[in-house]
Design a protein around this motif. Structure first.
Motif, PDB file in Angstrom:
ATOM      1  N   PRO A 224       2.765   7.331  -0.448  1.00 46.57           N
ATOM      2  CA  PRO A 224       1.352   6.934   0.807  1.00 46.57           C
ATOM      3  C   PRO A 224       1.875   5.908   1.521  1.00 46.57           C
ATOM      4  N   LEU A 225       3.322   5.342   1.564  1.00 44.69           N
ATOM      5  CA  LEU A 225       3.511   4.874   1.729  1.00 44.69           C
ATOM      6  C   LEU A 225       5.403   4.654   2.203  1.00 44.69           C
ATOM      7  N   VAL A 265       2.292  -5.108  -2.918  1.00 38.57           N
ATOM      8  CA  VAL A 265       2.383  -4.048  -2.921  1.00 38.57           C
ATOM      9  C   VAL A 265       1.555  -3.185  -3.455  1.00 38.57           C
ATOM     10  N   LEU A 266       1.314  -3.414  -5.274  1.00 37.08           N
ATOM     11  CA  LEU A 266       0.161  -3.139  -5.850  1.00 37.08           C
ATOM     12  C   LEU A 266      -0.798  -2.829  -5.208  1.00 37.08           C
ATOM     13  N   GLN A 267      -1.332  -4.429  -4.177  1.00 39.24           N
ATOM     14  CA  GLN A 267      -2.953  -4.605  -3.104  1.00 39.24           C
ATOM     15  C   GLN A 267      -2.349  -3.109  -2.675  1.00 39.24           C
ATOM     16  N   GLU A 268      -1.614  -2.802  -1.758  1.00 43.62           N
ATOM     17  CA  GLU A 268      -1.649  -1.838  -0.573  1.00 43.62           C
ATOM     18  C   GLU A 268      -2.081  -0.720  -1.088  1.00 43.62           C
ATOM     19  N   VAL A 270      -3.097   0.283  -3.816  1.00 43.91           N
ATOM     20  CA  VAL A 270      -5.039   0.317  -4.019  1.00 43.91           C
ATOM     21  C   VAL A 270      -5.727  -0.378  -2.898  1.00 43.91           C
ATOM     22  N   ASP A 271      -5.463  -0.781  -1.415  1.00 46.75           N
ATOM     23  CA  ASP A 271      -5.579  -0.317  -0.560  1.00 46.75           C
ATOM     24  C   ASP A 271      -5.666   1.122   0.223  1.00 46.75           C
ATOM     25  N   VAL A 272      -4.858   1.688  -0.176  1.00 45.12           N
ATOM     26  CA  VAL A 272      -4.686   2.899   0.601  1.00 45.12           C
ATOM     27  C   VAL A 272      -5.272   4.313   0.071  1.00 45.12           C
ATOM     28  N   GLY A 273      -5.880   4.027  -1.612  1.00 46.36           N
ATOM     29  CA  GLY A 273      -6.732   4.920  -2.795  1.00 46.36           C
ATOM     30  C   GLY A 273      -5.400   5.610  -3.432  1.00 46.36           C
TER      31      GLY A 273
END
Length: 423
Positions: A224-225, A265-268, A270-273
């Motif tokens: 996703p990233l 990275v972990l929060q990103e 989570v943010d993109v689902g």
């Protein structure tokens, strides 16, 4: 008193006492001898079959409701009213109880008088061993190859003793089966068959190597990233949650994979689902989780309700996760402070190497497509050479990699061969 003829022409004379003449008596006697008589008023006359046995349903005993021959003694001048019982005889020959169990191997009976005795015992034991192998929950090709070897030797001796050409053919087939089975086992484990070259204990089997490449391809096209750190996290978390969509991680895991970038990275993710954490757990909480209380993470795209991208069991999942952890946590890579992109390149080269360590296929397709390598690692194609040089310096690659003509060519160092994906 009057006189006349009876029903059938018998002469009778009625007397004062109601008696009949001797002629009537004689006629009655003849009819009784012929088995024909008038039914008495009570309806209890017995009907005689051709063999002289009265019908049970018409016997006096049946009519009265009493059992026939209640005294156990038949009436004088008559045969027993009971139906004849079914005849019993000795059991048939060859019945299951009397059938002898003959030792067999390969649908052949081992004769009791086969000599030498050691050959007969070996054939009997081999038959039992093959049948026991068929009942094993999982195959063991090494064991099966040894059984075929024993069978080849035993059948060759049996052929010599009996001069039976079919036994010799069976021995030849067993020898060929032993060679084929041993080659299959060697290919599965990545061990040289002819004894040449180093004998390497592989972490993955050939089939598990295929599954590893499937996971890597899933990450390459579905991350996703785009960044290398995010791709490394996606790879490791995918392996943790590959079967059920959920998995456990600790702060030590995340810190080892992502070093200082772990929380971001972990929060990103989570943010993109792409990643879900429990409601009462934050990214910071996950980074402080300990092995006795790991954080549970969920990857929605891997849940059972979604189309399944992978099809392997829990043993293979654990083996793949352990394999990737060994690569990412390689001591020399950590010593060189290799970043996420370099460690992703190490994972990709290990998964796409042949048993001898060469990258990619042979011939014109030697090496790996540079653009696919770059995409998996979150790099541009022209940046791959720099990170390949870091792998060479860390003793991951045996010599400087070649990145010309849009291909990455090289060979794993001998110390890395146990991690080869066995292309």
């Amino acid at each position: 008193m009057s006189a006349g003829t009876g029903d059938r022409g018998e002469l009778f004379v009625d007397g004062t006492g109601g008696g009949r003449t001797d002629g009537a008596t004689a006629g009655r006697t003849r009819r009784a001898a012929a088995g024909v008589g008038r039914a008495p008023a009570g309806g209890g006359a017995a009907v005689m079959f051709s063999d002289g046995v009265p019908s049970p349903s018409h016997s006096p005993a049946a009519a009265s409701g009493a059992p026939a021959e209640s005294t156990g003694v038949p009436a004088e001048g008559t045969r027993s009213a009971a139906l004849p019982r079914a005849r019993t005889g000795p059991p048939r020959r060859g019945s299951r109880r009397e059938k002898k169990s003959w030792p067999k191997i390969a649908q052949r009976i081992v004769p009791d008088d086969l000599q030498p005795e050691v050959l007969r015992l070996e054939l009997t034991e081999l038959g039992d061993a093959f049948r026991a192998y068929q009942r094993r929950p999982e195959p063991d090709l090494a064991v099966l190859a040894e059984l075929h070897d024993r069978k080849a030797r035993a059948f060759a001796l049996w052929a010599d003793v009996t001069d039976d050409a079919s036994l010799r053919e069976e021995a030849d087939r067993a020898a060929a089966a032993a060679r084929t089975t041993r080659e299959m086992d060697a290919n599965r484990r990545g061990v040289p068959v002819d004894g040449e070259g180093p004998v390497v204990e592989r972490l993955l089997t050939r089939g598990q190597g295929v599954h590893a490449r499937t996971v890597l391809e899933h990450v390459r096209v579905g991350s996703p990233l785009p960044g290398a750190e995010a791709r490394l996290a996606v790879l490791m978390l995918t392996l943790r949650a590959a079967r059920a969509g959920t998995g456990n991680v600790t702060g030590q895991d995340l810190g080892g994979w992502l070093q200082g970038d772990a929380e971001r990275v972990l929060q990103e993710l989570v943010d993109v689902g792409w990643l879900l954490l429990p409601e009462d757990v934050t990214a910071d909480d996950a980074l402080t989780s300990r092995p006795e209380e790991p954080a549970q993470v969920t990857v929605p795209s891997l849940l059972a309700t979604a189309p399944r991208p992978f099809f392997f069991g829990k043993v293979t999942r654990a083996r793949l996760s352990g394999w990737a952890q060994k690569v990412v946590g390689d001591r020399k890579l950590r010593k060189k402070k290799a970043g996420a992109a370099t460690r992703l390149l190490a994972v990709y080269t290990a998964a796409h190497s042949r048993p001898g360590g060469c990258l990619g296929g042979g011939g014109e397709d030697a090496g790996l497509a540079l653009d696919e390598v770059a995409q998996f690692c979150g790099l541009r194609p022209e940046e791959v050479a720099e990170h390949a040089g870091l792998l060479t310096a860390a003793g991951w690659l045996e010599e400087e990699a070649d990145t010309t003509a849009g291909r990455l060519r090289g060979r794993l160092a001998e110390r890395v061969l146990p991690l080869s994906g066995l292309l």
